[in-house]
Design a protein around this motif. Sequence first.
Motif, mmCIF file in Angstrom:
data_model
loop_
_atom_site.group_PDB
_atom_site.id
_atom_site.type_symbol
_atom_site.label_atom_id
_atom_site.label_comp_id
_atom_site.label_asym_id
_atom_site.label_seq_id
_atom_site.Cartn_x
_atom_site.Cartn_y
_atom_site.Cartn_z
ATOM 1 N N LYS A 143 10.366 -16.685 26.731
ATOM 2 C CA LYS A 143 10.720 -15.261 26.647
ATOM 3 C C LYS A 143 11.983 -15.030 25.812
ATOM 4 C CE LYS A 143 8.459 -13.945 30.992
ATOM 5 N NZ LYS A 143 7.715 -15.225 31.143
ATOM 6 N N ILE A 144 12.067 -15.712 24.679
ATOM 7 C CA ILE A 144 13.184 -15.509 23.749
ATOM 8 C C ILE A 144 12.808 -14.365 22.812
ATOM 9 C CG2 ILE A 144 14.711 -16.568 22.050
ATOM 10 C CD1 ILE A 144 13.726 -19.309 23.036
ATOM 11 N N PRO A 145 13.543 -13.265 22.826
ATOM 12 C CA PRO A 145 13.192 -12.141 21.942
ATOM 13 C C PRO A 145 13.285 -12.554 20.471
ATOM 14 C CG PRO A 145 14.775 -11.466 23.636
ATOM 15 C CD PRO A 145 14.697 -12.959 23.690
ATOM 16 N N ALA A 146 12.321 -12.130 19.687
ATOM 17 C CA ALA A 146 12.336 -12.444 18.254
ATOM 18 C C ALA A 146 13.595 -11.901 17.592
ATOM 19 C CB ALA A 146 11.089 -11.879 17.584
ATOM 20 N N SER A 147 14.139 -10.815 18.133
ATOM 21 C CA SER A 147 15.338 -10.203 17.555
ATOM 22 C C SER A 147 16.552 -11.112 17.634
ATOM 23 C CB SER A 147 15.639 -8.879 18.260
ATOM 24 O OG SER A 147 15.854 -9.086 19.651
ATOM 25 N N GLN A 148 16.529 -12.111 18.535
ATOM 26 C CA GLN A 148 17.646 -13.048 18.662
ATOM 27 C C GLN A 148 17.572 -14.179 17.645
ATOM 28 O OE1 GLN A 148 18.550 -14.454 22.605
ATOM 29 N NE2 GLN A 148 18.331 -12.429 23.538
ATOM 30 N N LEU A 149 16.485 -14.231 16.885
ATOM 31 C CA LEU A 149 16.299 -15.320 15.928
ATOM 32 C C LEU A 149 16.043 -14.736 14.539
ATOM 33 C CD1 LEU A 149 13.861 -17.462 18.124
ATOM 34 C CD2 LEU A 149 16.357 -17.614 18.036
ATOM 35 N N PRO A 150 17.055 -14.097 13.948
ATOM 36 C CA PRO A 150 16.847 -13.459 12.643
ATOM 37 C C PRO A 150 16.770 -14.478 11.505
ATOM 38 C CG PRO A 150 19.140 -13.305 13.286
ATOM 39 C CD PRO A 150 18.417 -13.917 14.459
ATOM 40 N N PHE A 151 16.222 -14.047 10.391
ATOM 41 C CA PHE A 151 16.224 -14.840 9.164
ATOM 42 C C PHE A 151 16.280 -13.872 7.985
ATOM 43 C CE2 PHE A 151 11.969 -14.244 10.780
ATOM 44 C CZ PHE A 151 11.224 -13.795 9.709
ATOM 45 N N THR A 152 16.568 -14.367 6.823
ATOM 46 C CA THR A 152 16.951 -13.529 5.685
ATOM 47 C C THR A 152 15.949 -12.426 5.364
ATOM 48 O OG1 THR A 152 18.177 -15.382 4.732
ATOM 49 C CG2 THR A 152 17.653 -13.547 3.270
ATOM 50 N N THR A 153 14.675 -12.762 5.243
ATOM 51 C CA THR A 153 13.681 -11.767 4.814
ATOM 52 C C THR A 153 12.937 -11.144 5.988
ATOM 53 O OG1 THR A 153 11.971 -13.456 4.506
ATOM 54 C CG2 THR A 153 13.355 -12.943 2.610
ATOM 55 N N GLN A 154 13.554 -11.156 7.162
ATOM 56 C CA GLN A 154 12.897 -10.582 8.339
ATOM 57 C C GLN A 154 12.675 -9.084 8.157
ATOM 58 O OE1 GLN A 154 15.117 -11.131 11.974
ATOM 59 N NE2 GLN A 154 13.284 -10.986 13.215
ATOM 60 N N THR A 155 11.494 -8.624 8.529
ATOM 61 C CA THR A 155 11.154 -7.201 8.485
ATOM 62 C C THR A 155 10.502 -6.822 9.798
ATOM 63 O OG1 THR A 155 8.918 -7.546 7.610
ATOM 64 C CG2 THR A 155 10.716 -7.370 5.993
ATOM 65 N N GLU A 156 10.198 -5.538 9.962
ATOM 66 C CA GLU A 156 9.534 -5.087 11.187
ATOM 67 C C GLU A 156 8.161 -5.726 11.345
ATOM 68 O OE1 GLU A 156 9.384 -0.889 11.361
ATOM 69 O OE2 GLU A 156 11.551 -0.609 11.425
ATOM 70 N N ASN A 157 7.512 -6.004 10.214
ATOM 71 C CA ASN A 157 6.173 -6.589 10.267
ATOM 72 C C ASN A 157 6.185 -8.107 10.297
ATOM 73 O OD1 ASN A 157 5.001 -4.013 10.137
ATOM 74 N ND2 ASN A 157 5.109 -3.997 7.908
ATOM 75 N N LYS A 158 7.332 -8.690 10.052
ATOM 76 C CA LYS A 158 7.424 -10.153 10.017
ATOM 77 C C LYS A 158 8.615 -10.586 10.851
ATOM 78 C CE LYS A 158 7.680 -14.105 6.867
ATOM 79 N NZ LYS A 158 7.893 -14.564 5.477
ATOM 80 N N LYS A 159 8.364 -10.833 12.123
ATOM 81 C CA LYS A 159 9.438 -11.205 13.040
ATOM 82 C C LYS A 159 9.585 -12.713 13.201
ATOM 83 C CE LYS A 159 9.130 -6.891 15.649
ATOM 84 N NZ LYS A 159 8.944 -6.248 16.970
ATOM 85 N N ILE A 160 8.563 -13.454 12.778
ATOM 86 C CA ILE A 160 8.592 -14.908 12.829
ATOM 87 C C ILE A 160 8.341 -15.420 11.414
ATOM 88 C CG2 ILE A 160 7.532 -16.978 13.840
ATOM 89 C CD1 ILE A 160 9.030 -15.220 15.823
ATOM 90 N N PRO A 161 9.124 -16.388 10.935
ATOM 91 C CA PRO A 161 8.926 -16.848 9.553
ATOM 92 C C PRO A 161 7.596 -17.570 9.360
ATOM 93 C CG PRO A 161 10.488 -18.264 10.704
ATOM 94 C CD PRO A 161 10.221 -17.094 11.608
ATOM 95 N N THR A 162 6.973 -17.301 8.252
ATOM 96 C CA THR A 162 5.813 -18.054 7.790
ATOM 97 C C THR A 162 6.187 -18.618 6.427
ATOM 98 O OG1 THR A 162 4.863 -16.058 6.820
ATOM 99 C CG2 THR A 162 4.143 -16.632 9.049
ATOM 100 N N PHE A 163 5.330 -19.460 5.870
ATOM 101 C CA PHE A 163 5.718 -20.051 4.597
ATOM 102 C C PHE A 163 4.496 -20.344 3.730
ATOM 103 C CE2 PHE A 163 4.856 -23.639 7.328
ATOM 104 C CZ PHE A 163 4.300 -24.609 6.497
ATOM 105 N N HIS A 164 4.782 -20.519 2.459
ATOM 106 C CA HIS A 164 3.774 -20.915 1.482
ATOM 107 C C HIS A 164 4.210 -22.223 0.838
ATOM 108 C CE1 HIS A 164 3.213 -16.550 1.806
ATOM 109 N NE2 HIS A 164 1.958 -16.753 1.430
ATOM 110 N N LEU A 165 3.253 -23.035 0.498
ATOM 111 C CA LEU A 165 3.551 -24.248 -0.243
ATOM 112 C C LEU A 165 3.896 -23.878 -1.679
ATOM 113 C CD1 LEU A 165 0.701 -26.613 1.036
ATOM 114 C CD2 LEU A 165 2.994 -26.275 1.985
ATOM 115 N N GLU A 166 4.713 -24.693 -2.297
ATOM 116 C CA GLU A 166 5.124 -24.423 -3.671
ATOM 117 C C GLU A 166 3.923 -24.396 -4.619
ATOM 118 O OE1 GLU A 166 9.147 -25.679 -5.799
ATOM 119 O OE2 GLU A 166 7.673 -27.310 -5.849
ATOM 120 N N ARG A 167 2.905 -25.181 -4.301
ATOM 121 C CA ARG A 167 1.727 -25.243 -5.159
ATOM 122 C C ARG A 167 0.760 -24.084 -4.899
ATOM 123 N NH1 ARG A 167 0.131 -30.587 -1.969
ATOM 124 N NH2 ARG A 167 -1.092 -29.738 -0.243
ATOM 125 N N GLY A 168 1.117 -23.187 -3.966
ATOM 126 C CA GLY A 168 0.290 -22.017 -3.695
ATOM 127 C C GLY A 168 -0.523 -22.163 -2.430
ATOM 128 N N GLY A 169 -1.417 -21.214 -2.223
ATOM 129 C CA GLY A 169 -2.247 -21.225 -1.024
ATOM 130 C C GLY A 169 -1.877 -20.109 -0.081
#
Length: 212
Positions: A143-169
């Motif tokens: 029960k850790i609120p996402a708001s307590q774990l910010p990151f640089t490009t956080q937005t209302e629609n993206k509360k948890i970081p996701t990522f892309h590989l450098e080669r795409g996908g």
Amino acid sequence: MPDSLPNLDFSGLNPDLPTLKAIEQILDSIESLIDPGQNPTAGAYLQKLKNEIVQLKGQKGKQGSNMIPAGVSELRQAFHYHLDAFPQTKDISSHLLLFYAAECGMKSIWLRRNRLRTTDDIAEPTLLSRDGHNLDRWRKELKIPASQLPFTTQTENKKIPTFHLERGGSSLDVEKAHQAWRYGIRLKPQDEKDLVEWLKNLCNWIKENINR
């Protein structure tokens, strides 16, 4: 409802997980139809059956597993070891240590809060078999609120970081990050920065709560 309820024994059964989950759903449906105030014996009986199903699910999830059980204090020590080593290493090796520090720390806190000794005592098999590295699942369990774990490009629609590989996908969830770092697969720079920032904030939360 008869005066004496049968003493069912599930120990000799060997159903698969889908069957056990179906039985559990049936018991939940039956329980919803019973007023425990009018029939406390039936309610207690159903709860006993449900507890036995949960134990069978836990045993089934562990069958064939080669995982070594880890205790609360061992996971707590691993958290501190990995976190202490994190700034002494570079690039993907440091990121990998940060990921495992967060995983060990959250599991230690979760076990202690649930009064369990080791990961072998976890009754819900998906917590380890499917979501062992799913840090967002463990975050939700604690029960850790996402708001307590910010990151640089956080937005209302993206509360948890996701990522892309450098080669795409396609976009990948945070739980996959340890695989990319382990095998030296390059991530898009900003995505990697977000992941590391999120993990640092997660480890800061763990440090504040691991001994509580």
